[in-house]
Write an enzyme that holds these catalytic residues in place. Structure first.
Site, PDB file in Angstrom:
ATOM      1  N   LYS A  35      46.208  75.434  36.915  1.00  0.00           N
ATOM      2  CA  LYS A  35      46.364  75.313  35.295  1.00  0.00           C
ATOM      3  C   LYS A  35      44.941  75.839  34.529  1.00  0.00           C
ATOM      4  CE  LYS A  35      49.582  71.124  34.670  1.00  0.00           C
ATOM      5  NZ  LYS A  35      49.248  70.118  33.747  1.00  0.00           N
ATOM      6  N   ASN A  40      37.428  57.029  24.636  1.00  0.00           N
ATOM      7  CA  ASN A  40      37.387  57.223  26.439  1.00  0.00           C
ATOM      8  C   ASN A  40      36.105  56.878  26.785  1.00  0.00           C
ATOM      9  OD1 ASN A  40      38.041  59.242  28.436  1.00  0.00           O
ATOM     10  ND2 ASN A  40      36.056  60.185  28.281  1.00  0.00           N
TER      11      ASN A  40
HETATM   12  P1  ATR Z   1      43.585  65.500  33.400  1.00  0.00           P
HETATM   13  O1  ATR Z   1      43.444  66.962  32.561  1.00  0.00           O
HETATM   14  O2  ATR Z   1      44.795  64.484  33.677  1.00  0.00           O
HETATM   15  O3  ATR Z   1      43.635  65.026  31.485  1.00  0.00           O
HETATM   16  P2  ATR Z   1      40.959  65.067  33.580  1.00  0.00           P
HETATM   17  O4  ATR Z   1      40.791  66.046  32.584  1.00  0.00           O
HETATM   18  O5  ATR Z   1      40.397  65.029  34.447  1.00  0.00           O
HETATM   19  O6  ATR Z   1      42.062  64.745  33.893  1.00  0.00           O
HETATM   20  O7  ATR Z   1      40.891  63.864  32.726  1.00  0.00           O
HETATM   21  C1  ATR Z   1      41.035  62.264  32.991  1.00  0.00           C
HETATM   22  C2  ATR Z   1      40.936  61.539  31.943  1.00  0.00           C
HETATM   23  O8  ATR Z   1      40.870  60.421  32.185  1.00  0.00           O
HETATM   24  C3  ATR Z   1      39.039  61.391  31.342  1.00  0.00           C
HETATM   25  O9  ATR Z   1      38.930  61.327  30.070  1.00  0.00           O
HETATM   26  C4  ATR Z   1      38.730  60.379  32.217  1.00  0.00           C
HETATM   27  O10 ATR Z   1      37.502  59.650  31.090  1.00  0.00           O
HETATM   28  P3  ATR Z   1      35.904  59.616  31.542  1.00  0.00           P
HETATM   29  O11 ATR Z   1      36.268  61.756  30.714  1.00  0.00           O
HETATM   30  O12 ATR Z   1      35.039  59.289  31.440  1.00  0.00           O
HETATM   31  O13 ATR Z   1      36.070  60.515  32.815  1.00  0.00           O
HETATM   32  C5  ATR Z   1      40.038  59.074  32.554  1.00  0.00           C
HETATM   33  N1  ATR Z   1      39.606  58.545  33.148  1.00  0.00           N
HETATM   34  C6  ATR Z   1      39.749  58.526  34.402  1.00  0.00           C
HETATM   35  N2  ATR Z   1      39.916  57.455  35.315  1.00  0.00           N
HETATM   36  C7  ATR Z   1      39.373  56.549  34.358  1.00  0.00           C
HETATM   37  C8  ATR Z   1      39.339  54.695  34.484  1.00  0.00           C
HETATM   38  N3  ATR Z   1      39.700  54.285  35.872  1.00  0.00           N
HETATM   39  N4  ATR Z   1      38.984  54.123  33.021  1.00  0.00           N
HETATM   40  C9  ATR Z   1      39.436  55.019  32.264  1.00  0.00           C
HETATM   41  N5  ATR Z   1      39.611  56.168  31.969  1.00  0.00           N
HETATM   42  C10 ATR Z   1      39.548  57.080  32.625  1.00  0.00           C
END
Ligand code: ATR
Length: 277
Positions: free
Chosen positions: A66, A151
């Site tokens: 993307k 977040n």
């Molecule tokens: P996408 O494109 O699917 O949104 P991304 O840009 O990698 O993927 O974002 C993933 C999001 O999920 C982020 O906000 C991440 O939090 P961080 O910014 O703190 O990394 C969040 N995320 C992933 N695993 C998580 C968890 N176990 N608990 C809470 N937030 C989570």
């Protein structure tokens, strides 16, 4: 003459896009072919170039390309600019028009299919990654009473809240913070836009975030009752949804953009629905 489209990704086997677009084409009488295109990592531009050279008219883009599509596009729609990512392209001569229909697909699913207006409601979105970026402006365009973004990494939510505040056309209060900032505040619609469900994890969300009559919406699709949806259910939420409708609606937006005719999504949603158990 058949017009050709494809979805590009790596891996690509799991993609439902060919099934969806073939169903839309049949239902609307459009003569299109739609295939899956597996591109090697680092091979996005070459694969798209070959597809265009063979007369391809447009593409959907899925992980991990993307951002490559964002860089490749010549004309980025505001939706793609705000999301920082592209999920649909249309080829016209030298031009590569690029869109991101995920957010508008989400909102259409919520408001139109699920019958849950967001106007005047308190909305919470979990996560501050690409999925949230794509959803922000379409949600704000519905004029909710307020929008909170929380977040794990607090600064990312604060940055996004500021960005959304600058780009929205209305004056919806937008707040960014951490899960701990939620306290006992309750919301009418809670969207899980984190990637936590992909690894069966639960964001640290207090059950008090779900107001009576609330909608709990998991943007991920096909995972059944995720930890987030289970938390909502245990908190007494009866309106639970996953991203199947969002998937069908973003595809319908792309289809209309390419072909000028809007397909009905109900049959596709029914066909792809995985029970929330
Ligand atoms: P996408 O494109 O699917 O949104 P991304 O840009 O990698 O993927 O974002 C993933 C999001 O999920 C982020 O906000 C991440 O939090 P961080 O910014 O703190 O990394 C969040 N995320 C992933 N695993 C998580 C968890 N176990 N608990 C809470 N937030 C989570």
């Amino acid at each position: 003459m058949t017009d050709h489209y494809a979805v590009i990704g790596n891996p690509i086997e799991q993609s439902k896009s060919p099934l969806i677009h073939t169903a839309y084409a049949q239902a609307t009488g459009q003569d299109i072919g739609y295939t899956k295109l597996l591109a090697p990592l680092g091979g996005f531009a070459a694969a798209v170039g070959a597809f265009r050279a063979a007369g391809g008219r447009g593409m959907n883009v899925t992980a991990p390309f993307k951002l490559d599509a964002f860089a490749y596009a010549t004309d980025l729609a505001p939706s793609a600019q705000m999301a920082g990512a592209v999920n649909a392209m249309k080829f016209e001569g030298d031009k590569v028009h690029a869109e991101n229909f995920d957010g508008v697909g989400l909102v259409r699913d919520v408001v139109h299919n699920l019958g849950c207006p967001l106007q005047g409601r308190r909305v919470l979105i979990l996560g501050a990654g690409g999925a949230t970026r794509g959803a922000l402006l379409p949600i704000l365009a519905q004029r909710p009473a307020e929008l909170w973004i929380v977040n794990r990494t607090v600064a990312k939510a604060q940055e996004l809240a500021q960005l959304a505040g600058q780009h929205q056309t209305g004056s919806v209060p937008v707040r960014g913070g951490g899960y701990a900032d939620l306290g006992t505040v309750a919301f009418d619609a809670v969207f899980n836009a984190t990637s936590a469900s992909l690894t069966a994890e639960l964001p640290p969300l207090p059950a008090s975030a779900f107001a009576p009559g609330c909608l709990a919406y998991e943007l991920a699709y096909g995972k059944g009752l995720t930890p987030f949806l289970r938390l909502a259910q245990q908190a007494g939420v009866t309106q639970l949804a996953d991203g199947v409708g969002m998937l069908a609606e973003q595809a319908a937006e792309a289809f209309e953009w390419w072909r000028g005719v809007r397909p009905d999504t109900a049959d596709v949603i029914q066909q792809l629905t995985v029970p929330l158990v």
